[in-house]
Design a protein around this motif. Structure first.
Motif, short mmCIF file in Angstrom:
data_model
loop_
_atom_site.label_atom_id
_atom_site.label_comp_id
_atom_site.label_asym_id
_atom_site.label_seq_id
_atom_site.Cartn_x
_atom_site.Cartn_y
_atom_site.Cartn_z
N PRO A 164 0.80 -1.23 0.00
CA PRO A 164 0.00 0.00 0.00
C PRO A 164 0.84 1.28 0.00
O PRO A 164 0.34 2.34 0.32
N ASN B 52 -3.22 -6.64 -0.93
CA ASN B 52 -2.83 -5.75 0.14
C ASN B 52 -3.95 -4.83 0.59
O ASN B 52 -3.84 -4.15 1.59
N LEU B 53 -5.04 -4.78 -0.17
CA LEU B 53 -6.21 -4.04 0.29
C LEU B 53 -7.11 -4.94 1.11
O LEU B 53 -8.11 -4.49 1.65
N THR C 18 -7.67 -1.63 6.57
CA THR C 18 -6.78 -0.90 5.66
C THR C 18 -7.31 0.50 5.41
O THR C 18 -6.56 1.48 5.41
N ASN D 37 -6.80 2.62 8.46
CA ASN D 37 -5.38 2.93 8.60
C ASN D 37 -4.98 4.08 7.68
O ASN D 37 -4.30 5.03 8.09
N GLY E 237 0.55 -1.24 9.82
CA GLY E 237 0.01 -1.93 8.66
C GLY E 237 1.00 -2.92 8.07
O GLY E 237 0.62 -4.01 7.65
N ARG F 72 0.78 -7.20 7.82
CA ARG F 72 0.93 -7.96 6.58
C ARG F 72 2.04 -9.00 6.66
O ARG F 72 2.02 -9.98 5.93
N GLU G 41 -4.48 -8.72 8.10
CA GLU G 41 -4.20 -8.37 6.71
C GLU G 41 -2.97 -9.10 6.19
O GLU G 41 -2.30 -8.59 5.28
#
Length: 211
Positions: A54, A103-104, A114, A117, A149, A153, A160
């Protein structure tokens, strides 16, 4: 006695309103454009997609939040930019198989996190314009949200989690957060902003590791 020129006030106010309107429209279309590019990348190289998302969206909301005319406009611009990103991604997914950028977020919860954030980063970037300790805290908070974030990931337990985000995606996230501290922080007070960012990131990592 010099009379006050109300015509000049009207012209200045009109220019300000037009600038705010252009900023809002640009927020939506810039978000849609970046989201479209992200959707195209997601259907191709996984590495390019991880490097792009992102980070590109974070840079967008940082710039929009920083340049907004006020706090309310920063919130609106960040929301519109993020909404534009999601909208163009949804449209692209209807034409290209597998176009949904991982990634969304692939689920409702991950996508909502997301979005929240990104909006928070935009708002905090605007608050970082303050020339006081609150501005330092806001700059650190914005960078910390980016680290948060990225950690979400990387760690498998994160809502996420994106397979393949480590190590290059994580490296881009760290560099992005460091760049935000340098650009949003003020002189030696960047140390304070960096400490806040590390505290936010470390706290969330400990939280996930303890789950």
């Amino acid at each position: 006695m010099v009379e006050h020129n109300y015509t000049l006030d009207f012209v200045a106010g009109d220019r300000r309103d037009r600038a705010i309107l252009r900023h809002i429209v640009l927020s939506l279309f810039a978000g849609m454009s970046l989201g479209g590019v992200g959707a195209l990348l997601s259907s191709g190289s996984a590495l390019l997609s991880v490097l792009y998302e992102p980070g590109a969206y974070v840079l967008l909301v940082v710039v929009l939040g920083r340049t907004a005319a006020g706090l309310g406009w920063a919130v609106l611009s960040s929301v519109l930019a993020t909404f534009g990103t999601v909208l163009s991604t949804l449209l692209a997914s209807g034409f290209t198989s597998g176009a949904w950028p991982t990634n969304l977020g692939t689920g409702g919860t991950a996508m909502n996190l997301t979005i929240a954030n990104l909006v928070a980063v935009g708002v905090l970037s605007h608050l970082a314009r303050r020339h006081d300790r609150w501005g330092d805290l806001a700059a650190g908070g914005a960078a910390g949200m980016v680290l948060l974030g990225g950690i979400d990931r990387v760690v498998p337990g994160g809502a996420e989690h994106v397979p393949g985000f480590w190590p290059w995606g994580a490296l881009v996230t760290v560099l992005l957060a460091a760049g935000m501290i340098v650009s949003l922080g003020r002189g030696c007070d960047r140390i304070c902003s960096g400490a806040v960012a590390l505290t936010v990131g470390a706290s969330y990592f400990v939280f996930l590791a303890g789950l």
